[in-house]
Each structure stands twice: as structure tokens, then as C-alpha cells.
Design an enzyme around this catalytic site. Structure first.
Site, short mmCIF file in Angstrom:
data_model
loop_
_atom_site.label_atom_id
_atom_site.label_comp_id
_atom_site.label_asym_id
_atom_site.label_seq_id
_atom_site.Cartn_x
_atom_site.Cartn_y
_atom_site.Cartn_z
N SER A 14 0.76 -1.25 0.00
CA SER A 14 0.00 0.00 0.00
C SER A 14 0.79 1.31 0.00
CB SER A 14 -0.94 0.00 1.21
OG SER A 14 -1.38 1.30 1.51
N SER A 16 -0.89 4.15 0.07
CA SER A 16 -1.69 5.02 0.92
C SER A 16 -1.23 5.00 2.37
CB SER A 16 -3.17 4.63 0.84
OG SER A 16 -3.66 4.79 -0.47
N LYS A 63 -13.58 -1.17 -5.98
CA LYS A 63 -14.02 0.19 -6.28
C LYS A 63 -15.45 0.26 -6.81
CE LYS A 63 -9.46 2.19 -7.13
NZ LYS A 63 -8.64 3.05 -8.00
N ASN A 84 -13.33 5.52 -4.79
CA ASN A 84 -12.05 5.24 -4.15
C ASN A 84 -11.88 6.02 -2.84
OD1 ASN A 84 -11.50 7.77 -5.64
ND2 ASN A 84 -9.38 7.45 -4.99
N GLY A 125 -11.43 -2.28 -15.63
CA GLY A 125 -11.80 -2.33 -14.21
C GLY A 125 -12.22 -0.98 -13.67
N GLY A 126 -12.34 -0.91 -12.34
CA GLY A 126 -12.81 0.31 -11.69
C GLY A 126 -11.96 1.53 -11.97
N GLY A 225 2.30 5.94 -12.20
CA GLY A 225 1.11 6.45 -11.53
C GLY A 225 1.36 7.12 -10.19
#
Length: 242
Positions: A14, A16, A63, A84, A125-126, A225
Site C-alpha cells: 500500500s 496510501s 471500487k 475510491n 476495471g474500476g 502512476g
């Protein structure tokens, strides 16, 4: 102590958690950030019922599935069809937002040039839904590329010289190339990539994916990203505190 966290599956890597943990430490905030790694979406009920949690991020593969557990959606998240960011309101409502489109848009803008009129979105996808929404706002036409396309989508086998030359922006929304499987990459005809192309990979680990390397070999501009993640995380923090 306020608790925030990331909801997903197999999320030991992660971004985040490291981003927010560092933010809380640097700003001396009485907050913690946790990973909520669940095997199936129904396991989310116990997490959403917690009195400690003040906000959540949502990542692959939930998501879209998370929407059924929320009380309402922000208009943009509703249009995108993916969430998200979850805000826990003072009156115990769960509101879904999407900050992915903001992070993508603002990180893409410096890479754009006048010849970019069309984009290929690899994956359906999401995350790809937020990318499509962002491209619409930027007036860039797009086509989805899928291993199992519907009547509106392209198959990877459809990608030929004419298509690659027409679509100067190619965005990888698949997990292909993510650590530890760093030698994987989307199966597109890279030999038709030129210096006019921009190859944008939503993956940030590794820093340079095989998808990016193959584009760079042909003279293309490439981006991972990471900046998108930073920007969407900052926007998520704004949403939780608004």
C-alpha cells in the site's frame, strides 16, 4: 485518535498507508492509517460499522462492489461508477467519492500535446472508469481495450499500425507489470509507438514498468502512476475534512 484506512485485497504494498502515516507524523496529527485487507466484499460490513473509522480509501478489486454498501454517492462518483474515497459523515452516513479522476487529470496535463486526440485505455476495471471520465472532461476520445471485449471495445488482437498511430495516448489500467511480476506487460504492438506517443502507467511499483521501458525505447514520453496517487490522496484528505 482518528482512524483512516485502505480497503482492498492483497494490499501489503500500500502506497496510501505510507503516504498518510508520514503525513500524520510530519503534521503531528492524532491520526492513524491502517490497511483493511479483506478476502471478499461482504467482509466490509464489520469495518463500515466501526465507530473509530473516519474515512476510507478503496482500491482493487472493490471500487465498484463497495457502492452497494454506501448511503449515497457524490455526483461525479455516480457518473463514473466507481468509488475510491468513503467519507463517514457526522450523522453516520457513508458517502462515496472518486478522486482518481482528479489525480489522473492533473498529472496528465503536463504531458499532453496538440497531436493527442485519441487514447487507448488498457483494461476495463474500476480504475479505467475514472480514466475514461477524465478523458471526456479533457475532450480526448478514447477506446477501451480488453481481453474479453464487448461490442464497443477493442481486443488486443485488433491493435494494428493504423490504430496505434491514431491513438497517441495509451494508458495501462491493468495490473500487468506490478511488483513482484515486474516483467509482465500489456500485449500491444510497441513497434508502432513513436516519439509522439505518451504511455501512462497507473502502476507505481516498480517505478519504471516494462510497458514504460518499451515505450521509451521507441522515443515515447512515459509516466508512472505515482503523481496520480499523491494527488488523489491529497484530494481524499480534503474530502474527509470538508
Amino acid at each position: 485518535m482518528k482512524t483512516f484506512g485502505l480497503l482492498g485485497k492483497n494490499i501489503g504494498y500500500s502506497f496510501s498507508r505510507s503516504f498518510f502515516s508520514e503525513k500524520f507524523k510530519n503534521e503531528n496529527l492524532s491520526c492513524e492509517y491502517r490497511n483493511f485487507d479483506i478476502a471478499q466484499i461482504n467482509d466490509v460490513k464489520e469495518i463500515l460499522d466501526s465507530d473509530e473509522i473516519k474515512g476510507l480509501n478503496v482500491t482493487i478489486p472493490y471500487k465498484e462492489e463497495i457502492i452497494h454498501f454506501l448511503d449515497a454517492l457524490d455526483p461525479t462518483a455516480k457518473e463514473i461508477g466507481a468509488v475510491n474515497v468513503i467519507k463517514f459523515t457526522a450523522d453516520n452516513k457513508l458517502i462515496g467519492y472518486n478522486s482518481d479522476h482528479y489525480g489522473f487529470t492533473e498529472s496528465l496535463k503536463p504531458l499532453l500535446h496538440s497531436e493527442i486526440k485519441k487514447a487507448l485505455i488498457l483494461g476495463t476495471g474500476g480504475a479505467s472508469k475514472a480514466i475514461a471520465y477524465a478523458l471526456e472532461q479533457l475532450n480526448i476520445q478514447y477506446s477501451f481495450v480488453s481481453r474479453n471485449p464487448d461490442f464497443k471495445e477493442l481486443h488486443y488482437k485488433d491493435l494494428d499500425e493504423d490504430i496505434i498511430r491514431a491513438y497517441k495516448l495509451i494508458i495501462n489500467c491493468t495490473p500487468l507489470g506490478t511488483h513482484p511480476n515486474i516483467y509482465n506487460y500489456p500485449d500491444i504492438p510497441y513497434e508502432f509507438i513513436s516519439e509522439k506517443h505518451v504511455l501512462y502507467d497507473l502502476i507505481y511499483n516498480p517505478e519504471e514498468t516494462e510497458f514504460m521501458k518499451k515505450g521509451k525505447e521507441r522515443g515515447a514520453t512515459t509516466s508512472n502512476g505515482l503523481q496520480m496517487l499523491i494527488l488523489q490522496a491529497q484530494k481524499g484528505w480534503e474530502i474527509w475534512n470538508s
